[in-house]
Design a protein around this motif. Structure first.
Motif, short mmCIF file in Angstrom:
data_model
loop_
_atom_site.label_atom_id
_atom_site.label_comp_id
_atom_site.label_asym_id
_atom_site.label_seq_id
_atom_site.Cartn_x
_atom_site.Cartn_y
_atom_site.Cartn_z
N TRP A 120 0.84 -1.20 0.00
CA TRP A 120 0.00 0.00 0.00
C TRP A 120 0.87 1.25 0.00
CZ3 TRP A 120 -5.35 -0.79 0.03
CH2 TRP A 120 -6.11 0.37 -0.01
N LEU A 121 1.88 1.26 0.90
CA LEU A 121 2.75 2.43 0.99
C LEU A 121 3.60 2.60 -0.26
CD1 LEU A 121 3.99 2.53 4.69
CD2 LEU A 121 2.40 4.05 3.56
N LEU A 122 4.05 1.48 -0.83
CA LEU A 122 4.87 1.59 -2.04
C LEU A 122 4.06 2.15 -3.20
CD1 LEU A 122 7.07 -1.65 -1.96
CD2 LEU A 122 7.82 0.72 -1.67
N ILE A 123 2.81 1.64 -3.34
CA ILE A 123 2.01 2.06 -4.49
C ILE A 123 1.44 3.46 -4.30
CG2 ILE A 123 -0.04 1.53 -5.88
CD1 ILE A 123 0.37 -1.40 -5.17
N PHE A 124 1.02 3.79 -3.07
CA PHE A 124 0.32 5.06 -2.89
C PHE A 124 1.14 6.12 -2.16
CE2 PHE A 124 -3.18 1.89 -3.15
CZ PHE A 124 -3.60 2.27 -4.41
N PHE A 125 2.39 5.78 -1.79
CA PHE A 125 3.25 6.82 -1.23
C PHE A 125 4.54 6.97 -2.03
CE2 PHE A 125 6.78 8.09 1.51
CZ PHE A 125 6.36 9.36 1.85
N PRO A 185 3.86 7.50 -6.15
CA PRO A 185 3.46 8.88 -6.48
C PRO A 185 4.62 9.85 -6.49
CG PRO A 185 1.89 7.94 -4.97
CD PRO A 185 2.99 6.95 -5.10
#
Lengths: 307, 266
Positions: A37-42, A45
């Protein structure tokens, strides 16, 4: 919040069992969803933003990566006043938070007695009332011709702030003072809570010992209490300065066009003007500036284990 | 002289109480002005006492709709972030593995980043992917920024846990699942609850990240933001006051429960 240090490895370890192959993968399965989640959405981006900042084009024709680093230079030369203002306002708010927050954190930690939990609740509870509503309330408090401005006028405080350039004329609203006041107010709990946590850990007997050694209260504070509360001071200042420097709500609601901060520019560029490369470059410069300042600050304050 | 000495001795208390006043003054204003009957569209000047807004809290078009969207997002974001965050926290405290340092920094970075930077970068991602901005993009963003705070809260609690309690459970022939459900989870519960509460408050109150990624969806903070330009209805103050009271009651209830538990143990 950032003051959590690593677990002491000295804690009693579970009995050693023969290693099982299945067991070794457990931490990875636990981490997988959240880290993804953090890799894709933090993290991803940030990569997209980096690429956007070196694109040229327009909304109609589409943007293309052209490695146009000129955008960074233009952004800096056009908006350096807003950058400077962000650092100054956020810095002023951080110092004010420290000065205002320390007595309250001290009060909760050492002097509140059985009122401790009540005061703590009163510090945390405003969090749950939308901060926008509370910031709007400052418009009422600082209103032109209101009691606060009147009192500041009578006490000749406004003369001093006018001379310093923090206010202009008989008003506080729409001046830098109002913005700094709002920022201080908004981020004060982020200063108080870490300060309280580190003050609470101090053994009260140290104060007695200092007193027994003929230290005056202020000397005790300077030589014992304050140094021991340094982890709280460092994480409190970080938790105040970082969000304050990116904030655009206070500058927008309480300030004027002369108090625009870099957050306001990024917001306008992204959501109104739709000049994505400039907006991305601006937010990258802000991020880099903050990372550099924070790293230097942490080095300087000698609490590297904080992060 | 006596007064000066008293003043000197209680300097910290006086300063602290003044700060507390500064912190609570806006809440007092919000509450007082929820009983106002403003003349124009803006509720910044005191005119006349009235209970109108309290009798009809949803009397403003779209306000309660935005409130319900915010509540839904906050609930789902809390559930998502709490589950993902608790798993990460357990992995970080209970296991040694490669890439621990990298994982720790990835958790720390979102908390050390100005919101506007995260908001803008997420928007570039969604624009590039051609995603439809709205409920789902808000939810994704909220889970992302709440996650780190949940991890920190749960980690602090799990770290102070004695692993021997779990060994004892296993010595008493509890299976791994039973041990987790009956021993580990109850002990970690206060940390998880604190993380969940924090996530709820952060998500419900977030404006900056939502403003960038909401498209035409209007959450409650965005409604308040818009009303600052168009005219603030008194009902906003009613909601603000209610939220403050509910929060205080909630925290008080939590404290009473934990006090009672501690007494039972003693």
């Amino acid at each position: 919040m950032a003051s959590v240090t690593e677990a002491p490895l000295l804690a009693p370890q579970p009995d050693k069992k023969p290693p099982r192959k299945r067991g070794r993968l457990v931490p990875y399965w636990l981490l997988l969803p959240g880290i993804l989640w953090l890799l894709i959405f933090f993290a991803l981006p940030m990569v997209y933003q980096a690429s956007t900042s070196v694109q040229t084009g327009s909304l109609e024709e589409g943007f293309k990566v052209t490695w146009h680093f000129q955008t960074y230079w233009n952004a800096l030369s056009d908006y350096w006043p807003q950058f400077l203002r962000s650092v100054l306002y956020a810095g002023a708010a951080t110092i004010l938070c420290l000065v205002l927050g320390y007595p309250l954190a001290y009060l909760i930690a050492f002097r509140a007695g059985r009122w401790r939990n009540v005061v703590l609740i009163l510090v945390i509870a405003p969090f749950f009332t939308s901060f926008l509503i509370r910031t709007l309330a400052w418009k009422t408090i600082l209103a032109d011709g209101g009691p606060v401005v009147g009192a500041l006028n009578t006490l000749h405080v406004l003369d001093v702030t006018n001379w310093l350039g923090f206010t202009s004329g008989d008003r506080v609203l729409a001046t830098p003072l109002a913005v700094v006041c709002g920022l201080t107010y908004n981020f004060l709990p982020f200063m108080i809570l870490p300060l309280y946590t580190s003050l609470e850990r101090i053994d009260g007997r140290l104060h007695e010992a200092a007193g027994d050694l003929y230290a005056k209260p202020f000397t005790t504070f300077r030589k014992v209490t304050f140094p021991l509360s340094m982890p709280g001071v460092v994480s409190g200042t970080l938790l105040t300065f970082i969000p304050a420097s990116g904030d655009y709500v206070n500058a927008d609601l309480l300030g004027s066009t002369d108090t625009r901060m870099v957050g306001n520019v990024i917001q306008t560029q992204f959501l109104r003007i739709l000049d994505y490369p400039t907006a991305a470059a601006l937010s990258f410069i802000l991020m880099a500036a903050i990372l550099i300042m924070v790293t230097l600050y942490i080095r300087k304050s000698g609490t590297e284990d904080l992060v | 002289m006596a007064f000066v000495r008293w003043f000197k001795r209680n300097l910290v208390v006086i300063g602290g109480l003044l700060t507390l006043g500064y912190l609570l003054l806006p809440n007092v204003i919000v509450t007082v002005f929820s009983f106002n009957k403003p003349k124009g569209r803006f509720n910044y000047e005191w005119q006349q006492f009235s209970l109108d807004a309290w009798r009809d809290p949803c009397g403003v078009a779209d306000m309660c709709g935005s409130l319900s969207i915010s509540l839904q997002i906050a609930v789902w974001a809390t559930i998502g972030a709490t589950i993902l965050g608790t798993m990460i926290a357990f992995a970080l405290v209970r296991y040694r593995f490669r890439a621990r340092g990298a994982v720790n920094s990835l958790i720390f970075l979102p908390m050390a980043m100005p919101e506007v930077v995260m908001a803008a970068s997420l928007l570039t991602l969604f624009l590039n992917l051609g995603a439809q901005l709205g409920f789902w993009t808000i939810l994704i963003a909220h889970i992302m920024f709440c996650l780190s705070f949940v991890v920190t809260a749960v980690k602090a609690r799990v770290m102070s846990m004695d692993p021997r309690l779990e060994q004892a459970a296993q010595d008493l022939y509890a299976g791994p699942v039973q041990t987790f459900l009956r021993v580990t989870l109850p002990i970690a519960a206060p940390g998880i609850a604190a993380g969940a509460l924090l996530a709820f408050a952060l998500s419900f109150d977030d404006f900056i990240i939502t403003n960038f990624n909401a498209g035409s969806t209007v959450t409650f903070p965005m409604f308040v933001w818009g009303s600052a330009q168009r005219g603030t209805p008194v009902q906003i103050n009613v909601i603000g006051t209610t939220m403050f009271i509910v929060a205080v009651l909630f925290v008080l209830a939590g404290m009473v429960i934990s006090n009672r538990r501690n007494k039972q143990k003693a």
